[in-house]
Write an enzyme that holds these catalytic residues in place. Sequence first.
Site, short mmCIF file in Angstrom:
data_model
loop_
_atom_site.label_atom_id
_atom_site.label_comp_id
_atom_site.label_asym_id
_atom_site.label_seq_id
_atom_site.Cartn_x
_atom_site.Cartn_y
_atom_site.Cartn_z
N GLU A 1 -16.77 13.10 1.54
CA GLU A 1 -17.74 13.67 2.49
C GLU A 1 -17.28 15.05 2.97
OE1 GLU A 1 -17.54 10.14 4.92
OE2 GLU A 1 -19.66 9.72 4.55
N GLU B 1 -16.28 2.95 0.74
CA GLU B 1 -16.38 2.27 2.04
C GLU B 1 -16.90 0.83 1.90
OE1 GLU B 1 -17.39 5.35 1.41
OE2 GLU B 1 -16.95 6.67 3.10
N1 DAK Z 1 -5.90 5.38 5.12
C1 DAK Z 1 -4.63 5.08 5.46
N2 DAK Z 1 -3.64 4.98 4.57
C2 DAK Z 1 -3.94 5.14 3.28
C3 DAK Z 1 -5.25 5.45 2.85
C4 DAK Z 1 -6.27 5.58 3.84
N3 DAK Z 1 -7.53 5.92 3.55
N4 DAK Z 1 -5.23 5.57 1.50
C5 DAK Z 1 -3.96 5.35 1.13
N5 DAK Z 1 -3.18 5.09 2.19
C6 DAK Z 1 -1.74 4.84 2.22
C7 DAK Z 1 -1.39 3.51 1.57
O1 DAK Z 1 -1.57 2.44 2.48
C8 DAK Z 1 0.05 3.74 1.20
O2 DAK Z 1 0.81 3.64 2.38
P1 DAK Z 1 2.26 2.94 2.39
O3 DAK Z 1 2.03 1.57 1.83
O4 DAK Z 1 3.08 3.81 1.47
O5 DAK Z 1 2.67 2.97 3.80
C9 DAK Z 1 0.05 5.21 0.79
O6 DAK Z 1 -1.08 5.80 1.42
C10 DAK Z 1 -0.11 5.42 -0.71
O7 DAK Z 1 -1.21 4.65 -1.14
P2 DAK Z 1 -1.12 3.65 -2.38
O8 DAK Z 1 0.21 2.99 -2.43
O9 DAK Z 1 -2.32 2.78 -2.32
O10 DAK Z 1 -1.19 4.69 -3.59
P3 DAK Z 1 -2.01 4.58 -4.93
O11 DAK Z 1 -1.70 5.84 -5.66
O12 DAK Z 1 -1.78 3.27 -5.63
O13 DAK Z 1 -3.57 4.59 -4.49
C11 DAK Z 1 -5.53 5.40 -3.35
C12 DAK Z 1 -4.07 5.68 -3.81
C13 DAK Z 1 -5.93 6.58 -2.47
C14 DAK Z 1 -6.44 5.30 -4.56
C15 DAK Z 1 -5.56 4.05 -2.59
O14 DAK Z 1 -4.54 4.04 -1.57
C16 DAK Z 1 -6.89 3.79 -1.93
O15 DAK Z 1 -7.82 3.24 -2.51
N6 DAK Z 1 -7.00 4.17 -0.64
C17 DAK Z 1 -8.17 3.86 0.18
C18 DAK Z 1 -9.30 4.79 -0.13
C19 DAK Z 1 -10.53 4.46 0.71
O16 DAK Z 1 -11.00 3.31 0.78
N7 DAK Z 1 -11.08 5.49 1.36
C20 DAK Z 1 -12.23 5.33 2.26
C21 DAK Z 1 -11.78 5.06 3.67
S1 DAK Z 1 -13.14 4.73 4.75
C22 DAK Z 1 -16.57 8.00 10.76
C23 DAK Z 1 -17.28 8.43 9.66
C24 DAK Z 1 -16.73 8.28 8.39
C25 DAK Z 1 -15.51 7.65 8.24
C26 DAK Z 1 -14.82 7.25 9.35
C27 DAK Z 1 -15.34 7.41 10.64
N8 DAK Z 1 -17.19 8.10 12.13
C28 DAK Z 1 -18.51 8.54 12.21
C29 DAK Z 1 -16.39 7.96 13.24
C30 DAK Z 1 -14.95 7.51 6.91
C31 DAK Z 1 -14.51 6.31 6.45
C32 DAK Z 1 -13.67 6.27 5.23
O17 DAK Z 1 -13.34 7.26 4.64
#
Ligand code: DAK
Length: 259
Positions: free
Chosen positions: A112, A132
């Site tokens: 985004e 998400e």
């Molecule tokens: N948040 C926090 N930590 C994260 C993270 C995230 N989004 N993505 C990765 N990490 C952390 C992992 O937990 C890990 O931490 P440790 O275990 O080392 O402490 C470290 O980063 C490395 O990650 P991985 O070990 O998983 O590494 P890989 O290379 O295997 O994978 C990855 C990387 C980025 C593909 C995977 O970690 C992943 O799928 N991450 C999640 C991606 C995701 O789901 N993103 C969407 C999040 S929801 C809002 C509006 C919008 C939003 C929020 C509020 N309001 C209007 C208030 C937005 C929401 C989102 O974006």
Amino acid sequence: MGEFVTVLTDDHGVATIRLDRAPVNALNEQVWGEFGEAAAQCTEDADIRAVVLWGGPKVFAAGADIKYMKEVSYQEFFASGGGLQRAFEALARIPKVVIAAINGYALGGGCEWALTADFRYAADNAQLGQPEILLGIIPGAGGTQRLTRLVGVAKAKEIVYSGRFYSAEEARELGLVDCVHPADEVYDRAVETARQYAKGPYALRMAKKAIDEGIEMDLDSALRLETTLFTATFATEDARIGMQSFVDSGPGKAEFKQN
Ligand code: DAK
């Protein structure tokens, strides 16, 4: 200068809004506050003439900080009144050309963030998506709206419903990114293009406003907006420079002052 978001301007009037929050540039409330400040600086500073968004050579942004977000209640997000949307709105409204240079992951709020730019240049190792849904939530900072306006309803639904990651090439085919470059070149390519736009006329601002605000209106209102902004370009010195230069030297030689 923020702790995680900095704005660095080169000698050609190109500012880079750089996100740096190890390990994956996850977005927390501090980051979105700093995005808002960076957007204001790029909007107001007359020496900044084009902008590049960059998360560094490894990862663009893996989205909102899930470890922080999982503790936030409905009431707290409601009360904070959409701080991330406001910051992204401010970035999207920067009245200058903005290019996102994407290395590595651009996921969720990271994708985004890229959607606030006029153009997305992806590294060949980039992966983009709106995962998400896999967390039991939906995109909340443009992923159901800017994305849909960019790629169309059916493709946006596929991206949002599936939550899957798309390679740079797949994202280019979907229209989510504009071009794909080798990972170690993508930032330089984005800056190079931004420098070209930085030399452009003040009318670029009018063009961006006409397109971005016009797309939110019905056609008749949008055409009126276009007429108003078209007319406004005649109040600029650049319009005189551009047309005189054509008469004197032919097309494409004008050197604009941006006023
Ligand atoms: N948040 C926090 N930590 C994260 C993270 C995230 N989004 N993505 C990765 N990490 C952390 C992992 O937990 C890990 O931490 P440790 O275990 O080392 O402490 C470290 O980063 C490395 O990650 P991985 O070990 O998983 O590494 P890989 O290379 O295997 O994978 C990855 C990387 C980025 C593909 C995977 O970690 C992943 O799928 N991450 C999640 C991606 C995701 O789901 N993103 C969407 C999040 S929801 C809002 C509006 C919008 C939003 C929020 C509020 N309001 C209007 C208030 C937005 C929401 C989102 O974006």
